[in-house]
Design a protein around this motif. Structure first.
Motif, short mmCIF file in Angstrom:
data_model
loop_
_atom_site.label_atom_id
_atom_site.label_comp_id
_atom_site.label_asym_id
_atom_site.label_seq_id
_atom_site.Cartn_x
_atom_site.Cartn_y
_atom_site.Cartn_z
N ILE A 138 0.82 -1.22 0.00
CA ILE A 138 0.00 0.00 0.00
C ILE A 138 0.85 1.27 0.00
N PRO A 139 1.88 1.41 0.87
CA PRO A 139 2.66 2.65 0.86
C PRO A 139 3.28 2.98 -0.49
N GLY A 140 3.85 1.99 -1.17
CA GLY A 140 4.44 2.23 -2.48
C GLY A 140 3.40 2.67 -3.49
N THR A 141 2.21 2.09 -3.39
CA THR A 141 1.12 2.43 -4.31
C THR A 141 0.65 3.87 -4.08
N ILE A 142 0.44 4.24 -2.82
CA ILE A 142 0.02 5.61 -2.51
C ILE A 142 1.11 6.59 -2.92
#
Length: 478
Positions: free
Chosen positions: A141-145
């Motif tokens: 999730i962090p990389g995607t955001i």
């Protein structure tokens, strides 16, 4: 020795930023420490006439942009506009395309002026829901955001009102639409490579049998507790009226359209600038409208965006309007002071003898002014952990030299604007970056779990700067 003094000051600022101390206090301390080591008697004059002058000048030009951007972001959150846009995207793409959906949601919000920090809070509940439904590891999730919010819509796409695209205006006499084709090419480069990377990570996890909660090592109760923490996401529903779906995009579109309208018309309203002496206020001098028209345009466009967003759901916004307004004002003050302090730091460093050696060294190593600007800005952004801070230091120290160099090389200032803007968003997302720390805290993950993907995005957006320099050098496209 002069060079060592500057490197010590930069190293100290990077260390305290990494440790989480406020640069509002430590930027002047680090700057004056360098002055002290150079010549103790210079400390007080440098503080008053260099550091404070530079800092105050930055705040005078950009505080309204920070303030209005923060307020706009908050009313977007409070009105439910972000939630409505998320539902529309999910409905169009389908919940299974979770990575693409979250990237586009973050991109739309940041491109319309919502603060990166606000986007993190607004997007995570939807990301948690979609990733859980698709059984994609939460650690992605962090990389995607980060790909959606911290990259191409922050500094590459023409017209973005994010501060990283606004700051170069005053230095290069451009506007936020500078080098549109190069910006779009750079943005597509980041988006495509970023999505390919994240999809490869998802497929690898799927092949290994890793789901949202890991490899099944967590107990059922642990998974249940995690789901409860993300309860707002669990209640996510895509049902909404068609009218609300369409109206949710109106404030975002208005910001972009009205900015273009104001950029075009403000110079026409003041064809000869504005002379205060004509109204009996000689002490205030003459306003060079050409130098500030683009900044005024962004500010007025954000005002239009704020008003239209409030009208989107008047009742919902006004329920906690006072608290939300105070929160956004506090956030904008902190962001402005942080960046202003780093800008003042850059002014002091640029005035020291050792900076000439650094400047000459970079110039001799990278004679192309575009490459020079990209390397300098990206390096300083990485050291300070701030895109706007690194850009502030670079431009406060080197802007005049860059203008001379691009004039001699017959390079349009719009190209330099886009290169500097994109370079500021290159290596800024190192582990000590404030947005990275906030993103991991909000998602409940650690650097060890998720920073690898954020760093991959960092590398991609750094490469994008040199890609557009190559494109411009080969084709002359602006």
């Amino acid at each position: 020795m002069d060079l060592i003094v500057i490197l010590l000051a930069l190293g100290l600022l990077m260390f305290v930023a990494y440790r989480g101390f406020s640069v509002i206090l430590f930027a002047p301390i680090c700057a004056l420490f360098a002055v002290l080591l150079t010549e103790p008697s210079y400390v007080l004059p440098f503080f008053s006439s260099v550091f404070m002058e530079k800092m105050v000048g930055f705040i005078k030009n950009y505080f309204p942009v920070f303030l209005l951007g923060a307020i706009f972001g908050k009313v977007v959150e409070m009105s439910g506009l972000a939630e409505s846009i998320a539902k529309t995207i999910v409905k169009l793409l389908g919940a299974k395309r979770a990575i693409l959906t979250i990237v586009l949601l973050g991109a739309i919000l940041t491109y319309s002026g919502v603060s990166l920090f606000v986007v993190v809070f607004a997007v995570f509940p939807f990301a948690a829901h979609l990733f859980r439904e698709a059984d994609i590891p939460k650690r992605l999730i962090p990389g995607t955001i980060a790909l959606g919010a911290f990259t191409f819509t922050m500094d590459a796409l023409p017209g973005t009102p994010q501060i990283q695209n606004v700051i170069p205006i005053a230095f290069f006499k451009t506007d936020i639409y500078a080098a549109p084709l190069l910006g779009i090419i750079g943005g597509v480069f980041v988006l495509v490579l970023g999505l390919l990377y994240l999809e490869s990570r998802r497929k690898k996890a799927e092949k290994a049998g890793e789901g949202y909660f890991g490899f099944g090592t967590e107990t059922a109760s642990a998974a249940e507790n995690l789901a409860k923490k993300e309860e707002p996401a669990a209640n996510f529903s895509t049902e909404q009226s068609a009218a609300r779906q369409i109206l949710a995009f109106v404030p975002l579109i208005l910001v972009g359209v009205m900015n273009k309208v104001f950029v075009t018309n403000i110079p026409k309203w003041y064809p000869n600038g504005f002379d205060f002496s004509q109204i009996g206020l000689k002490a205030f001098g003459v306003v060079d409208v050409g130098a500030v028209a683009a900044i005024w345009a962004v500010e007025m466009a954000l005002v239009v965006g704020i008003i239209s967003t409030i009208l989107f759901d008047w009742k919902r916004v006004t329920q906690n309007f006072k608290e939300g307004l105070n929160t956004s004002i506090g956030g904008s003050l902190l962001a402005t002071m942080n960046t202003g302090a780093e800008y003042g730091f850059g002014g002091v460093i640029a005035a020291l003898p050792g900076f000439t050696a650094i400047s000459d060294g970079i110039s001799n190593t990278f004679t192309n002014p575009l490459v020079n600007g990209a390397v300098t800005t990206s390096t300083l952004a990485g050291i300070t952990g701030s895109a706007s801070g690194g850009m502030g230091i670079a431009l406060s120290a080197m802007a005049e030299k860059y203008n001379q160099a691009i004039a001699a090389a017959n390079i349009p200032p719009e190209v330099m604007h886009r290169v500097i803007s994109m370079a500021s968003g290159g290596m800024d997302t190192l582990p000590h970056n404030g947005a990275v720390i906030t993103l991991l805290a909000v998602t409940g993950l650690t650097h060890r779990q998720s920073y690898r993907d954020i760093f991959a995005v960092t590398i991609i957006k750094t490469l994008a700067v040199f890609f557009i320099i190559a494109v411009y050098s080969l084709t002359g496209i602006v």
